[in-house]
Write a protein that holds these residues in place. Structure first.
Motif, PDB file in Angstrom:
ATOM      1  N   GLU A   1      17.913  21.832  -3.580  1.00 24.40           N
ATOM      2  CA  GLU A   1      17.527  20.319  -3.439  1.00 24.40           C
ATOM      3  C   GLU A   1      16.814  20.627  -1.778  1.00 24.40           C
ATOM      4  OE1 GLU A   1      20.754  17.619  -4.947  1.00 24.40           O
ATOM      5  OE2 GLU A   1      21.480  18.917  -3.409  1.00 24.40           O
ATOM      6  N   LEU A   2      17.188  21.499  -1.099  1.00 28.32           N
ATOM      7  CA  LEU A   2      16.566  21.287   0.356  1.00 28.32           C
ATOM      8  C   LEU A   2      15.183  21.795   0.354  1.00 28.32           C
ATOM      9  CD1 LEU A   2      16.684  20.879   3.436  1.00 28.32           C
ATOM     10  CD2 LEU A   2      17.627  23.070   3.530  1.00 28.32           C
ATOM     11  N   ASN A   3      14.967  23.048  -0.602  1.00 28.20           N
ATOM     12  CA  ASN A   3      13.552  23.421  -0.744  1.00 28.20           C
ATOM     13  C   ASN A   3      12.509  22.528  -1.314  1.00 28.20           C
ATOM     14  OD1 ASN A   3      14.325  25.883   0.769  1.00 28.20           O
ATOM     15  ND2 ASN A   3      14.836  26.801  -1.291  1.00 28.20           N
ATOM     16  N   LEU A   4      13.015  21.709  -2.221  1.00 25.92           N
ATOM     17  CA  LEU A   4      12.495  20.711  -2.746  1.00 25.92           C
ATOM     18  C   LEU A   4      12.099  19.526  -1.859  1.00 25.92           C
ATOM     19  CD1 LEU A   4      11.575  19.742  -5.828  1.00 25.92           C
ATOM     20  CD2 LEU A   4      13.498  18.379  -5.815  1.00 25.92           C
ATOM     21  N   ALA A   5      12.951  19.067  -0.899  1.00 29.00           N
ATOM     22  CA  ALA A   5      12.573  18.137  -0.288  1.00 29.00           C
ATOM     23  C   ALA A   5      11.532  18.754   0.865  1.00 29.00           C
ATOM     24  CB  ALA A   5      13.853  17.540   0.754  1.00 29.00           C
ATOM     25  N   LYS A   6      11.674  19.795   1.312  1.00 27.00           N
ATOM     26  CA  LYS A   6      10.474  20.505   2.154  1.00 27.00           C
ATOM     27  C   LYS A   6       9.300  20.644   1.319  1.00 27.00           C
ATOM     28  CE  LYS A   6      13.760  23.505   4.917  1.00 27.00           C
ATOM     29  NZ  LYS A   6      14.129  24.823   5.283  1.00 27.00           N
ATOM     30  N   ARG A   7       9.347  21.097  -0.159  1.00 24.95           N
ATOM     31  CA  ARG A   7       8.112  21.079  -0.627  1.00 24.95           C
ATOM     32  C   ARG A   7       7.433  19.640  -0.782  1.00 24.95           C
ATOM     33  NH1 ARG A   7       8.994  22.712  -6.334  1.00 24.95           N
ATOM     34  NH2 ARG A   7       7.931  20.957  -7.107  1.00 24.95           N
ATOM     35  N   PHE A   8       8.146  18.551  -0.932  1.00 25.46           N
ATOM     36  CA  PHE A   8       7.549  17.288  -1.372  1.00 25.46           C
ATOM     37  C   PHE A   8       7.356  16.683   0.417  1.00 25.46           C
ATOM     38  CE2 PHE A   8       8.389  17.689  -5.545  1.00 25.46           C
ATOM     39  CZ  PHE A   8       7.641  16.882  -6.067  1.00 25.46           C
ATOM     40  N   ARG A   9       7.750  16.954   1.509  1.00 26.64           N
ATOM     41  CA  ARG A   9       7.659  16.519   2.673  1.00 26.64           C
ATOM     42  C   ARG A   9       6.294  16.017   2.962  1.00 26.64           C
ATOM     43  NH1 ARG A   9      10.743  18.862   7.597  1.00 26.64           N
ATOM     44  NH2 ARG A   9       9.908  20.856   6.523  1.00 26.64           N
ATOM     45  N   PRO A  10       5.502  17.062   2.697  1.00 24.72           N
ATOM     46  CA  PRO A  10       3.966  16.499   3.417  1.00 24.72           C
ATOM     47  C   PRO A  10       3.377  15.523   2.543  1.00 24.72           C
ATOM     48  CG  PRO A  10       4.192  19.092   3.025  1.00 24.72           C
ATOM     49  CD  PRO A  10       5.380  18.395   2.503  1.00 24.72           C
ATOM     50  N   GLU A  11       3.737  15.457   1.200  1.00 22.49           N
ATOM     51  CA  GLU A  11       3.100  14.344   0.346  1.00 22.49           C
ATOM     52  C   GLU A  11       3.758  13.009   0.796  1.00 22.49           C
ATOM     53  OE1 GLU A  11       2.639  15.043  -3.891  1.00 22.49           O
ATOM     54  OE2 GLU A  11       3.497  17.010  -3.380  1.00 22.49           O
ATOM     55  N   PHE A  12       5.197  13.022   0.832  1.00 23.59           N
ATOM     56  CA  PHE A  12       5.720  11.883   1.348  1.00 23.59           C
ATOM     57  C   PHE A  12       5.399  11.248   2.839  1.00 23.59           C
ATOM     58  CE2 PHE A  12       9.221  12.795  -1.630  1.00 23.59           C
ATOM     59  CZ  PHE A  12       9.460  11.597  -2.241  1.00 23.59           C
ATOM     60  N   ILE A  13       5.062  12.296   3.738  1.00 21.59           N
ATOM     61  CA  ILE A  13       4.595  11.898   5.078  1.00 21.59           C
ATOM     62  C   ILE A  13       3.291  11.347   4.903  1.00 21.59           C
ATOM     63  CG2 ILE A  13       4.030  12.933   7.049  1.00 21.59           C
ATOM     64  CD1 ILE A  13       6.572  14.510   7.182  1.00 21.59           C
ATOM     65  N   LYS A  14       2.502  11.597   4.133  1.00 25.11           N
ATOM     66  CA  LYS A  14       1.100  11.396   3.873  1.00 25.11           C
ATOM     67  C   LYS A  14       1.205   9.764   3.365  1.00 25.11           C
ATOM     68  CE  LYS A  14      -1.515  13.135   0.826  1.00 25.11           C
ATOM     69  NZ  LYS A  14      -2.297  14.172  -0.043  1.00 25.11           N
ATOM     70  N   CYS A  15       1.941   9.344   2.537  1.00 25.52           N
ATOM     71  CA  CYS A  15       2.264   8.163   1.985  1.00 25.52           C
ATOM     72  C   CYS A  15       2.878   7.226   3.060  1.00 25.52           C
ATOM     73  CB  CYS A  15       3.316   8.118   0.777  1.00 25.52           C
ATOM     74  SG  CYS A  15       2.633   9.035  -0.486  1.00 25.52           S
ATOM     75  N   VAL A  16       4.025   7.644   3.622  1.00 24.38           N
ATOM     76  CA  VAL A  16       4.848   6.657   4.171  1.00 24.38           C
ATOM     77  C   VAL A  16       5.321   7.093   5.719  1.00 24.38           C
ATOM     78  CG1 VAL A  16       5.786   5.620   2.327  1.00 24.38           C
ATOM     79  CG2 VAL A  16       7.186   7.595   3.283  1.00 24.38           C
TER      80      VAL A  16
ATOM     81  N   GLU B   1       0.550  -1.071   0.111  1.00 26.90           N
ATOM     82  CA  GLU B   1      -0.039   0.191  -0.100  1.00 26.90           C
ATOM     83  C   GLU B   1       0.918   1.342   0.165  1.00 26.90           C
ATOM     84  OE1 GLU B   1      -0.232  -2.339   2.282  1.00 26.90           O
ATOM     85  OE2 GLU B   1      -2.044  -3.359   1.309  1.00 26.90           O
ATOM     86  N   GLU B   2       1.838   1.246   0.820  1.00 24.21           N
ATOM     87  CA  GLU B   2       2.801   2.412   0.866  1.00 24.21           C
ATOM     88  C   GLU B   2       3.559   2.470  -0.306  1.00 24.21           C
ATOM     89  OE1 GLU B   2       4.293   2.395   5.437  1.00 24.21           O
ATOM     90  OE2 GLU B   2       5.155   1.018   4.156  1.00 24.21           O
ATOM     91  N   ALA B   3       3.976   1.481  -1.082  1.00 19.42           N
ATOM     92  CA  ALA B   3       4.461   1.505  -2.170  1.00 19.42           C
ATOM     93  C   ALA B   3       3.714   2.264  -3.501  1.00 19.42           C
ATOM     94  CB  ALA B   3       5.146   0.485  -2.749  1.00 19.42           C
ATOM     95  N   GLN B   4       2.792   1.685  -3.176  1.00 22.89           N
ATOM     96  CA  GLN B   4       1.671   2.220  -4.404  1.00 22.89           C
ATOM     97  C   GLN B   4       1.402   3.749  -4.366  1.00 22.89           C
ATOM     98  OE1 GLN B   4      -2.186   0.325  -4.145  1.00 22.89           O
ATOM     99  NE2 GLN B   4      -2.683   1.120  -6.289  1.00 22.89           N
ATOM    100  N   GLN B   5       1.476   4.432  -3.116  1.00 22.96           N
ATOM    101  CA  GLN B   5       1.417   5.759  -2.982  1.00 22.96           C
ATOM    102  C   GLN B   5       2.679   6.669  -3.178  1.00 22.96           C
ATOM    103  OE1 GLN B   5      -0.581   6.593   0.754  1.00 22.96           O
ATOM    104  NE2 GLN B   5      -2.293   5.329   0.377  1.00 22.96           N
ATOM    105  N   PHE B   6       3.956   5.586  -2.572  1.00 22.29           N
ATOM    106  CA  PHE B   6       5.100   6.255  -2.375  1.00 22.29           C
ATOM    107  C   PHE B   6       5.721   6.621  -3.913  1.00 22.29           C
ATOM    108  CE2 PHE B   6       9.672   5.847  -2.499  1.00 22.29           C
ATOM    109  CZ  PHE B   6      10.074   6.903  -1.765  1.00 22.29           C
ATOM    110  N   TRP B   7       5.851   5.791  -4.781  1.00 23.42           N
ATOM    111  CA  TRP B   7       6.697   5.636  -6.026  1.00 23.42           C
ATOM    112  C   TRP B   7       5.961   6.795  -6.703  1.00 23.42           C
ATOM    113  CZ3 TRP B   7      11.056   4.569  -5.589  1.00 23.42           C
ATOM    114  CH2 TRP B   7      11.725   3.593  -4.803  1.00 23.42           C
ATOM    115  N   PRO B   8       4.843   6.975  -7.016  1.00 22.06           N
ATOM    116  CA  PRO B   8       4.470   8.217  -8.054  1.00 22.06           C
ATOM    117  C   PRO B   8       5.076   9.532  -7.456  1.00 22.06           C
ATOM    118  CG  PRO B   8       2.550   6.868  -7.555  1.00 22.06           C
ATOM    119  CD  PRO B   8       3.389   6.295  -6.812  1.00 22.06           C
TER     120      PRO B   8
END
Length: 138
Positions: A83-98, A47-54
């Motif tokens: 790179e840091l700003n990119l990781a910060k921007r994507f952090r909420p989406e990753f945390i929601k997934c995994v 389930e995590e993989a299905q959300q994480f990889w996209p």
């Protein structure tokens, strides 16, 4: 950690012939190994993989774009900040997934992957040099 590195090196065996392949195939083979490495490091459920990889694929593409743009004499500190700003921007989406722990592990594992890949490239370069020396092509 040593067992992990050995397992990854064994998994990289198909890369032995990469120098004879077109660049696109090299990148695909390396990307496939990176996916396997990250999957193992993160121990993703299906389930995590299905959300994480996209999300990861989008993050990775944007990160690659940053690197391509900065290749032409870009400022290293500026790149790291982007790179840091990119990781910060994507952090909420990753945390929601995994969750936050696997997100942090992903960031660390990317660094580990680069080290493993660099070590493998250096090892193969040394082997090629040894072969050239033995053949008198030195």
């Amino acid at each position: 950690m040593k067992k992990l590195i050995v397992a990854v090196m064994i998994g990289m065996a198909p890369l032995l012939s990469l120098h004879a392949q077109p660049d696109g195939e090299n990148e695909n083979a390396i990307e496939t190994l990176k996916i396997a490495f990250l999957t193992k490091q993160l121990n993703l459920t299906p389930e995590e993989a299905q959300q994480f990889w996209p999300v990861y694929n989008q993050y990775s593409q944007e990160r690659k774009k940053l690197h391509r743009e900065s290749k032409d004499g870009g400022d290293v500190i500026e790149l790291k900040e982007k790179e840091l700003n990119l990781a910060k921007r994507f952090r909420p989406e990753f945390i929601k997934c995994v969750g936050p722990d696997k997100f942090n592990r992903m960031l660390k594992s990317e660094g580990d992957w680069r080290q493993v890949l660099k070590a493998e490239i250096e090892r193969r370069r040394a082997i090629r040099q040894q072969k050239k020396s033995r053949l008198g092509g030195g």
